[in-house]
Design a protein around this motif. Structure first.
Motif, PDB file in Angstrom:
ATOM      1  N   ILE A 145      30.224  36.547  50.272  1.00 38.87           N
ATOM      2  CA  ILE A 145      31.100  37.632  50.713  1.00 38.87           C
ATOM      3  C   ILE A 145      32.151  37.935  49.651  1.00 38.87           C
ATOM      4  O   ILE A 145      32.436  39.109  49.350  1.00 38.87           O
ATOM      5  CB  ILE A 145      31.763  37.274  52.050  1.00 38.87           C
ATOM      6  N   LEU A 146      32.735  36.904  49.057  1.00 34.46           N
ATOM      7  CA  LEU A 146      33.725  37.100  48.005  1.00 34.46           C
ATOM      8  C   LEU A 146      33.119  37.883  46.837  1.00 34.46           C
ATOM      9  O   LEU A 146      33.745  38.815  46.306  1.00 34.46           O
ATOM     10  CB  LEU A 146      34.243  35.743  47.528  1.00 34.46           C
ATOM     11  N   TYR A 147      31.921  37.527  46.458  1.00 41.22           N
ATOM     12  CA  TYR A 147      31.248  38.242  45.368  1.00 41.22           C
ATOM     13  C   TYR A 147      30.950  39.686  45.756  1.00 41.22           C
ATOM     14  O   TYR A 147      31.105  40.606  44.937  1.00 41.22           O
ATOM     15  CB  TYR A 147      29.954  37.519  44.990  1.00 41.22           C
ATOM     16  N   MET A 148      30.521  39.928  46.979  1.00 40.74           N
ATOM     17  CA  MET A 148      30.212  41.295  47.395  1.00 40.74           C
ATOM     18  C   MET A 148      31.472  42.155  47.473  1.00 40.74           C
ATOM     19  O   MET A 148      31.418  43.361  47.208  1.00 40.74           O
ATOM     20  CB  MET A 148      29.485  41.301  48.737  1.00 40.74           C
ATOM     21  N   LEU A 149      32.608  41.562  47.798  1.00 35.14           N
ATOM     22  CA  LEU A 149      33.869  42.310  47.746  1.00 35.14           C
ATOM     23  C   LEU A 149      34.168  42.726  46.311  1.00 35.14           C
ATOM     24  O   LEU A 149      34.643  43.844  46.056  1.00 35.14           O
ATOM     25  CB  LEU A 149      35.007  41.460  48.307  1.00 35.14           C
ATOM     26  N   GLY A 150      33.879  41.838  45.370  1.00 34.26           N
ATOM     27  CA  GLY A 150      34.032  42.188  43.965  1.00 34.26           C
ATOM     28  C   GLY A 150      33.082  43.299  43.553  1.00 34.26           C
ATOM     29  O   GLY A 150      33.435  44.178  42.759  1.00 34.26           O
ATOM     30  N   VAL A 151      31.852  43.264  44.101  1.00 33.67           N
ATOM     31  CA  VAL A 151      30.887  44.327  43.810  1.00 33.67           C
ATOM     32  C   VAL A 151      31.416  45.674  44.294  1.00 33.67           C
ATOM     33  O   VAL A 151      31.290  46.689  43.599  1.00 33.67           O
ATOM     34  CB  VAL A 151      29.528  44.009  44.455  1.00 33.67           C
ATOM     35  N   VAL A 152      32.003  45.702  45.478  1.00 35.42           N
ATOM     36  CA  VAL A 152      32.578  46.951  46.000  1.00 35.42           C
ATOM     37  C   VAL A 152      33.596  47.512  45.020  1.00 35.42           C
ATOM     38  O   VAL A 152      33.565  48.713  44.682  1.00 35.42           O
ATOM     39  CB  VAL A 152      33.227  46.722  47.379  1.00 35.42           C
ATOM     40  N   ALA A 153      34.516  46.652  44.552  1.00 37.92           N
ATOM     41  CA  ALA A 153      35.548  47.108  43.620  1.00 37.92           C
ATOM     42  C   ALA A 153      34.933  47.634  42.326  1.00 37.92           C
ATOM     43  O   ALA A 153      35.324  48.689  41.811  1.00 37.92           O
ATOM     44  CB  ALA A 153      36.521  45.972  43.333  1.00 37.92           C
ATOM     45  N   ALA A 154      33.941  46.908  41.793  1.00 38.70           N
ATOM     46  CA  ALA A 154      33.318  47.326  40.531  1.00 38.70           C
ATOM     47  C   ALA A 154      32.530  48.620  40.699  1.00 38.70           C
ATOM     48  O   ALA A 154      32.547  49.481  39.809  1.00 38.70           O
ATOM     49  CB  ALA A 154      32.410  46.208  40.019  1.00 38.70           C
ATOM     50  N   VAL A 155      31.835  48.787  41.832  1.00 38.07           N
ATOM     51  CA  VAL A 155      31.102  50.024  42.078  1.00 38.07           C
ATOM     52  C   VAL A 155      32.061  51.207  42.182  1.00 38.07           C
ATOM     53  O   VAL A 155      31.776  52.302  41.667  1.00 38.07           O
ATOM     54  CB  VAL A 155      30.245  49.894  43.357  1.00 38.07           C
ATOM     55  N   LEU A 156      33.195  51.008  42.825  1.00 42.15           N
ATOM     56  CA  LEU A 156      34.180  52.092  42.943  1.00 42.15           C
ATOM     57  C   LEU A 156      34.710  52.501  41.566  1.00 42.15           C
ATOM     58  O   LEU A 156      34.877  53.698  41.289  1.00 42.15           O
ATOM     59  CB  LEU A 156      35.330  51.658  43.858  1.00 42.15           C
ATOM     60  N   VAL A 157      34.983  51.534  40.705  1.00 40.87           N
ATOM     61  CA  VAL A 157      35.439  51.851  39.353  1.00 40.87           C
ATOM     62  C   VAL A 157      34.340  52.586  38.592  1.00 40.87           C
ATOM     63  O   VAL A 157      34.590  53.595  37.917  1.00 40.87           O
ATOM     64  CB  VAL A 157      35.858  50.571  38.605  1.00 40.87           C
ATOM     65  N   TYR A 158      33.131  52.088  38.691  1.00 42.48           N
ATOM     66  CA  TYR A 158      31.978  52.690  38.017  1.00 42.48           C
ATOM     67  C   TYR A 158      31.769  54.136  38.469  1.00 42.48           C
ATOM     68  O   TYR A 158      31.409  55.012  37.671  1.00 42.48           O
ATOM     69  CB  TYR A 158      30.756  51.833  38.340  1.00 42.48           C
TER      70      TYR A 158
END
Length: 266
Positions: A145-158
């Motif tokens: 879950i912690l990693y997927m929260l990071g994925v959300v942030a990175a996808v939003l930046v991307y």
């Protein structure tokens, strides 16, 4: 033979060579070569072990209907795997087109970003496993879950960073690669945690089936359809939604470590 064709044959030949090596070298269990079970050899038994028949072979009916199909936690992570794979392939399969059409990358720059996305997954996966084992004491859901929260942030930046900042886009893509492969790996590991070891292959196969047929195929077909009719913004809304759904299903397995007792049954 043209060089372009060799590029496709070379990885396949490596895979065949490794498969042949594994076929002749790997063995199914220690007992199959006359050795004692690993628990006996190491004198390391599960704390919750209450049975002496952990090495008993399970019937197909027991594996499927007692430990796999009736295991709600296994279904949760199977559905989570669909959405994790949707994000994984939705980003990487469409990265070259997105970077060139929207972000102004040339083909060489987009190829480098694609390359770094994949290789960032190596340290990311190792770090995720360490986090799960050492920080969360063997629990898989919190780390995933912690990693997927990071994925959300990175996808939003991307997605939302304006064109003309190639380093920002490249770093965001690398961050997605670093982070997304951790949950991919942990879902497979968690499937093994949730069932007796004699049913481990079936459990891993179920989650893998959902990931590849549900997530990878969906990413190719649905992402293209959404982008065609709703534009790239629609595609990224779908990816962020997939992240949220993966987090939801992973959160339902937060207490799944209690199923250690199940693994002692067989």
């Amino acid at each position: 033979m043209p060089l372009g064709r060799v590029i496709f044959y070379f990885p396949a030949l490596i895979a065949v060579a490794v498969a042949i090596f594994a076929f002749f070298v790997l063995r199914d269990t220690p007992q199959s070569v006359g050795l004692p079970p690993i628990e006996v050899y190491k004198n390391d038994f599960p704390e919750t072990d209450e049975c002496s028949d952990r090495e008993r072979e399970l019937t197909t009916r027991e594996i499927l209907f007692k430990y796999v199909f009736n295991n709600k936690f296994l279904w949760y992570i199977a559905f989570a795997n669909v959405f994790v794979y949707l994000v994984r392939y939705g980003v990487i399969d469409w990265a070259p087109a997105y970077l060139t059409e929207v972000k102004g990358f040339d083909h060489k720059e987009s190829n480098w970003a694609y390359f770094l996305y994949e290789y960032a997954g190596i340290p990311g996966t190792i770090a995720c496993g360490w986090l799960s084992d050492k920080v969360f004491r063997g629990q898989r859901a919190p780390a995933a879950i912690l990693y997927m929260l990071g994925v959300v942030a990175a996808v939003l930046v991307y997605w939302l960073s304006p064109a003309g900042h190639p380093w920002v886009d490249s770093l965001a893509l690398i961050a997605i690669g670093f982070l997304i492969y951790g949950p991919v790996m942990l879902i497979g590991v968690q499937a093994l945690d949730l069932v007796p070891k004699k049913a481990a292959g079936t459990a891993a196969g179920l989650t893998g089936l959902f990931g590849y047929l549900g997530g990878a195929v969906l990413a190719n077909a649905l992402m293209g359809y959404v982008v065609q009719y709703l534009g790239w913004h629609g595609g990224f809304v779908m990816l962020v939604t997939a992240c949220a759904l993966s987090i939801l299903f992973l959160s339902l397995t937060w207490t799944s470590k209690i199923t250690e007792k199940m693994s002692s049954v067989a």
